[in-house]
Scaffold this motif. Structure first.
Motif, PDB file in Angstrom:
ATOM      1  N   LYS A 122       8.644 -35.208  -2.101  1.00 56.40           N
ATOM      2  CA  LYS A 122       9.552 -36.162  -1.454  1.00 56.40           C
ATOM      3  C   LYS A 122       9.236 -36.280   0.036  1.00 56.40           C
ATOM      4  CE  LYS A 122      13.807 -36.723  -2.284  1.00 56.40           C
ATOM      5  NZ  LYS A 122      15.249 -36.691  -2.503  1.00 56.40           N
ATOM      6  N   GLU A 168       9.724 -41.070  -5.961  1.00 55.85           N
ATOM      7  CA  GLU A 168      10.848 -40.691  -6.805  1.00 55.85           C
ATOM      8  C   GLU A 168      11.280 -41.866  -7.656  1.00 55.85           C
ATOM      9  OE1 GLU A 168      14.849 -38.062  -6.370  1.00 55.85           O
ATOM     10  OE2 GLU A 168      14.165 -39.155  -4.625  1.00 55.85           O
ATOM     11  N   MET A 177       9.553 -37.806 -10.692  1.00 56.82           N
ATOM     12  CA  MET A 177       8.565 -38.493  -9.872  1.00 56.82           C
ATOM     13  C   MET A 177       7.537 -39.169 -10.768  1.00 56.82           C
ATOM     14  SD  MET A 177       8.609 -37.753  -6.488  1.00 56.82           S
ATOM     15  CE  MET A 177       9.424 -36.633  -5.394  1.00 56.82           C
TER      16      MET A 177
END
Length: 172
Positions: free
Chosen positions: A87, A107, A146
């Motif tokens: 992230k 994401e 993800m």
């Protein structure tokens, strides 16, 4: 261009050993998660806090050059550290067997996250929170967190034909 910087091996011995075996063999050994037999890829990323290079074996779930990253952490309520690293720093290197390539993670959100269920991520897979009686309210299967895509490709989510070769639930 491969990620550059100081490599900091994982504090987990099994991760260090699997990454070392996978990389030293050119992707021909250490190709399955040792406790499950599921195929893996090695994802190289930059640590969110340290900025150092980190490497982790993740279950291989691929479709048309895109890879799903299942952030289950065995059913624990917190995300694994690698998820937080992706992230913070989405540019990664991914090794699938002998092939290495630069990729970008993002994401999944909304409906695409809710519908994402590659093979091996549902009930009975060992990757859902329902297998953890100590995790309250954990009946739902763990969704994909993800999607990792080639750096120059579209990162659009596709529900079709995720492949996990050798998975006991079969290819879809």
């Amino acid at each position: 261009m491969p990620l550059e910087g100081e490599y900091e091996p994982s504090p987990a011995q099994w991760v260090r050993e699997q990454v070392a075996l996978y990389e030293s063999s050119g992707g021909t050994q250490g190709t399955t998660l040792w406790d499950t037999g599921l195929p893996v890829v090695i994802v190289t990323m930059r640590g969110a806090r340290s900025g150092r290079i980190r490497k982790v074996p993740l279950m291989r779930v691929e479709h048309e050059g895109r890879y799903a990253a299942v952030a289950s952490k065995g059913g624990f309520p917190r995300h694994p550290v690698w998820y937080l690293n992706l992230k913070a720093n989405p540019h990664v290197d991914l090794q699938d067997g002998p092939r290495r390539q630069g990729m970008t993670a993002r994401e999944l959100t909304g409906g695409e996250r809710a519908s994402a269920r590659p093979p091996g991520c549902g009930a009975g897979s060992g990757l859902h929170r329902g297998n953890r009686p100590d995790v309250q309210g954990a009946a739902a299967a763990v969704p994909v967190g993800m999607v990792i895509c080639p750096r120059r490709a579209s990162s659009a989510w596709s529900r079709t034909s995720w492949s996990t070769p050798g998975h006991p639930l079969g290819d879809t």
